[in-house]
Design a protein around this motif. Structure first.
Motif, PDB file in Angstrom:
ATOM      1  N   PRO A  71       5.932 -28.831 -44.257  1.00 35.00           N
ATOM      2  CA  PRO A  71       5.272 -29.938 -43.555  1.00 35.00           C
ATOM      3  C   PRO A  71       5.975 -31.281 -43.721  1.00 35.00           C
ATOM      4  O   PRO A  71       5.741 -32.205 -42.940  1.00 35.00           O
ATOM      5  CB  PRO A  71       3.872 -29.971 -44.190  1.00 35.00           C
ATOM      6  N   ALA A  91      16.932 -32.186 -53.260  1.00 37.62           N
ATOM      7  CA  ALA A  91      17.458 -32.702 -54.530  1.00 37.62           C
ATOM      8  C   ALA A  91      18.701 -33.566 -54.302  1.00 37.62           C
ATOM      9  O   ALA A  91      18.953 -34.506 -55.056  1.00 37.62           O
ATOM     10  CB  ALA A  91      17.786 -31.541 -55.460  1.00 37.62           C
ATOM     11  N   GLN A 132      12.646 -16.891 -50.362  1.00 41.82           N
ATOM     12  CA  GLN A 132      13.193 -17.738 -51.414  1.00 41.82           C
ATOM     13  C   GLN A 132      14.498 -18.412 -50.987  1.00 41.82           C
ATOM     14  O   GLN A 132      14.782 -19.534 -51.383  1.00 41.82           O
ATOM     15  CB  GLN A 132      13.396 -16.920 -52.696  1.00 41.82           C
ATOM     16  N   LEU A 153      13.566 -21.517 -49.221  1.00 39.58           N
ATOM     17  CA  LEU A 153      13.062 -22.511 -50.168  1.00 39.58           C
ATOM     18  C   LEU A 153      14.190 -23.082 -51.023  1.00 39.58           C
ATOM     19  O   LEU A 153      14.215 -24.274 -51.317  1.00 39.58           O
ATOM     20  CB  LEU A 153      11.984 -21.896 -51.068  1.00 39.58           C
ATOM     21  N   THR A 154      15.125 -22.222 -51.401  1.00 40.79           N
ATOM     22  CA  THR A 154      16.249 -22.676 -52.225  1.00 40.79           C
ATOM     23  C   THR A 154      17.140 -23.642 -51.444  1.00 40.79           C
ATOM     24  O   THR A 154      17.537 -24.683 -51.966  1.00 40.79           O
ATOM     25  CB  THR A 154      17.078 -21.461 -52.727  1.00 40.79           C
ATOM     26  N   ASN A 210      17.428 -27.564 -52.439  1.00 42.66           N
ATOM     27  CA  ASN A 210      18.721 -28.151 -52.789  1.00 42.66           C
ATOM     28  C   ASN A 210      19.036 -29.383 -51.960  1.00 42.66           C
ATOM     29  O   ASN A 210      19.566 -30.362 -52.463  1.00 42.66           O
ATOM     30  CB  ASN A 210      19.830 -27.113 -52.600  1.00 42.66           C
ATOM     31  N   ILE A 241      23.238 -17.626 -46.075  1.00 50.79           N
ATOM     32  CA  ILE A 241      23.057 -17.519 -47.527  1.00 50.79           C
ATOM     33  C   ILE A 241      22.110 -16.362 -47.833  1.00 50.79           C
ATOM     34  O   ILE A 241      21.025 -16.263 -47.257  1.00 50.79           O
ATOM     35  CB  ILE A 241      22.537 -18.854 -48.107  1.00 50.79           C
ATOM     36  N   ALA A 242      22.545 -15.493 -48.732  1.00 51.62           N
ATOM     37  CA  ALA A 242      21.745 -14.326 -49.110  1.00 51.62           C
ATOM     38  C   ALA A 242      21.836 -14.126 -50.614  1.00 51.62           C
ATOM     39  O   ALA A 242      22.750 -14.642 -51.260  1.00 51.62           O
ATOM     40  CB  ALA A 242      22.280 -13.089 -48.387  1.00 51.62           C
ATOM     41  N   THR A 243      20.870 -13.392 -51.160  1.00 51.97           N
ATOM     42  CA  THR A 243      20.914 -13.110 -52.602  1.00 51.97           C
ATOM     43  C   THR A 243      21.377 -11.680 -52.869  1.00 51.97           C
ATOM     44  O   THR A 243      21.581 -11.296 -54.004  1.00 51.97           O
ATOM     45  CB  THR A 243      19.516 -13.302 -53.241  1.00 51.97           C
ATOM     46  N   ARG A 244      21.480 -10.887 -51.802  1.00 48.02           N
ATOM     47  CA  ARG A 244      21.925  -9.494 -51.963  1.00 48.02           C
ATOM     48  C   ARG A 244      22.854  -9.132 -50.827  1.00 48.02           C
ATOM     49  O   ARG A 244      22.624  -9.507 -49.682  1.00 48.02           O
ATOM     50  CB  ARG A 244      20.718  -8.558 -51.996  1.00 48.02           C
ATOM     51  N   SER A 257       3.976 -25.165 -41.127  1.00 53.21           N
ATOM     52  CA  SER A 257       3.071 -25.231 -42.284  1.00 53.21           C
ATOM     53  C   SER A 257       3.805 -24.928 -43.593  1.00 53.21           C
ATOM     54  O   SER A 257       3.366 -25.365 -44.657  1.00 53.21           O
ATOM     55  CB  SER A 257       1.855 -24.324 -42.101  1.00 53.21           C
ATOM     56  N   ASN A 294       8.931 -14.378 -41.737  1.00 55.16           N
ATOM     57  CA  ASN A 294       8.147 -15.172 -42.679  1.00 55.16           C
ATOM     58  C   ASN A 294       9.018 -16.314 -43.231  1.00 55.16           C
ATOM     59  O   ASN A 294      10.064 -16.062 -43.808  1.00 55.16           O
ATOM     60  CB  ASN A 294       7.694 -14.230 -43.813  1.00 55.16           C
ATOM     61  N   TYR A 344       8.544 -18.188 -45.747  1.00 59.92           N
ATOM     62  CA  TYR A 344       8.449 -18.409 -47.195  1.00 59.92           C
ATOM     63  C   TYR A 344       9.454 -17.568 -47.995  1.00 59.92           C
ATOM     64  O   TYR A 344       9.153 -17.159 -49.103  1.00 59.92           O
ATOM     65  CB  TYR A 344       7.032 -18.093 -47.687  1.00 59.92           C
TER      66      TYR A 344
END
Lengths: 137, 210
Positions: free
Chosen positions: B183, B156, B145, B148-149, B153, B89-92, B180, B141, B143
């Motif tokens: 967690p 949720a 997005q 996180l997305t 999801n 999954i990518a945004t670009r 970290s 890294n 962190y």
């Protein structure tokens, strides 16, 4: 020239998820970096990615997306209570969402306390902008 | 008496539950090693591969399913699942990025177009999953997005999640950063390519699937 557009929660709160995503994506396609008050819901984030992929073209290469929000793990109980009540009253999920076109933002580096936008200018040099989150005592 | 009857039915249902084939999805950003892990799992238990791997991002551009994999754990436990390897999954997606890998322009454009469809498919399939292994590159890294997305999801949708920090054979790998960042989830560091820590991964899978 770099354009930052602020979108307050009041401007999108009554829109459906689809309309919200369309509105934000249309702004990004105008080469603007959009700062949205609050956070998108997880499903809205994936819808944003889906619509972005559907719209990839010669001129639109995608988006860079980043959300900053309070570090709830380190939050004191009173602060958490205040935030929850404020969020319930206003409907705003605390935080800030940054969305920009991939042609303008090369990369968003993120760690829990700051986000860093690496942008490209005409000479293909990198510029760096930092949005630093205030640390809680 | 009522308790005994309840217990009997509970036991009966759990037998059916165990027999059910769950859908186990591999999700993550491009080039994290999802297909390498899918191949390793499939080779370990079926003796056959799932798909082709490459250093070029978006090698997997379609959903790949390997059906009826049964893994066995300590104490005679076993779980059976359909393994679903998804495109990253990518945004670009920019076809010019593929030109760096000695690809010609038309090949690069074709790959970019297929990759965009792959991302859409991967997101659509989220609703079908019973459990998801989020595969992250342990040298990057955590962190981002996209990470996180994906995890937001899954939370949720209340889908059980196991996070994998892949490529621990590389010196720069830092599984602690992933721990970290997330967690609330079980995190396992492994190298799918070298087969390092696979036992711990399978045990963690038993824990998460239950």
């Amino acid at each position: 020239m770099l354009t930052l557009q602020y979108v307050p929660h009041s401007e999108i709160k009554n829109l459906s998820s689809g309309d919200k995503v369309n509105k934000l994506l249309n702004l990004v396609k105008e080469d603007k970096i959009v700062l949205v008050e609050g956070r998108l819901r997880p499903m809205e984030e994936t819808e944003l990615i889906q619509r972005t992929m559907e719209g990839i073209s010669k001129s639109f290469k995608g988006i860079e997306l980043c959300t900053v929000y309070p570090d709830v793990k380190r939050e004191r109980p009173l602060d958490k209570f205040t935030r929850t009540v404020a969020s319930a009253i206003t409907g705003v999920k605390s935080g800030l969402t940054v969305i920009g076109p991939a042609t303008v933002i090369k990369e968003i580096k993120r760690d829990p306390n700051k986000i860093q936008l690496l942008t490209t200018n005409g000479l293909n040099r990198r510029r760096s902008y930092k949005i630093i989150k205030k640390r809680k005592r | 008496m009522i308790k005994k009857v309840k217990g009997f039915f509970k036991g009966l249902f759990s037998i059916f539950k165990k027999k059910k084939h769950i859908k186990l999805g591999l999700y993550g950003p491009p080039n994290a090693g999802k297909t390498t892990l899918a191949n390793k799992i499939s080779m370990d238990w079926l003796g056959e591969e799932v798909g082709k791997v490459s250093k070029i991002p978006h090698e997997t551009r379609e959903i790949q399913v390997k059906e009826r994999i049964e893994i066995k754990g300590k104490g005679g436990r076993s779980i059976s699942f359909n393994l679903i390897d998804t495109p990253g999954i990518a945004t670009r997606i920019d076809y010019e990025d593929f030109l760096k890998f000695k690809m010609n322009k038309s090949e690069a454009k074709k790959r970019a177009k297929e990759a965009t469809k792959g991302v859409i498919e991967a997101i659509k399939w989220l609703d079908n999953m019973d459990c998801v292994v989020v595969v992250l590159d342990a040298i990057l890294n955590p962190y981002s997005q996209v990470n996180l997305t994906i995890i937001g999801n899954l939370a949720a949708r209340e889908i059980p999640v196991l996070v994998v920090g892949n490529k621990i054979d590389l010196k720069k790998a830092k599984v602690k950063n992933i721990e970290s960042a997330f967690p609330q989830y079980k995190v396992v560091g492994l190298s799918a390519e070298k087969g390092i820590n696979m036992e711990e991964f399978y045990e963690a899978l038993f824990e998460v699937i239950g």
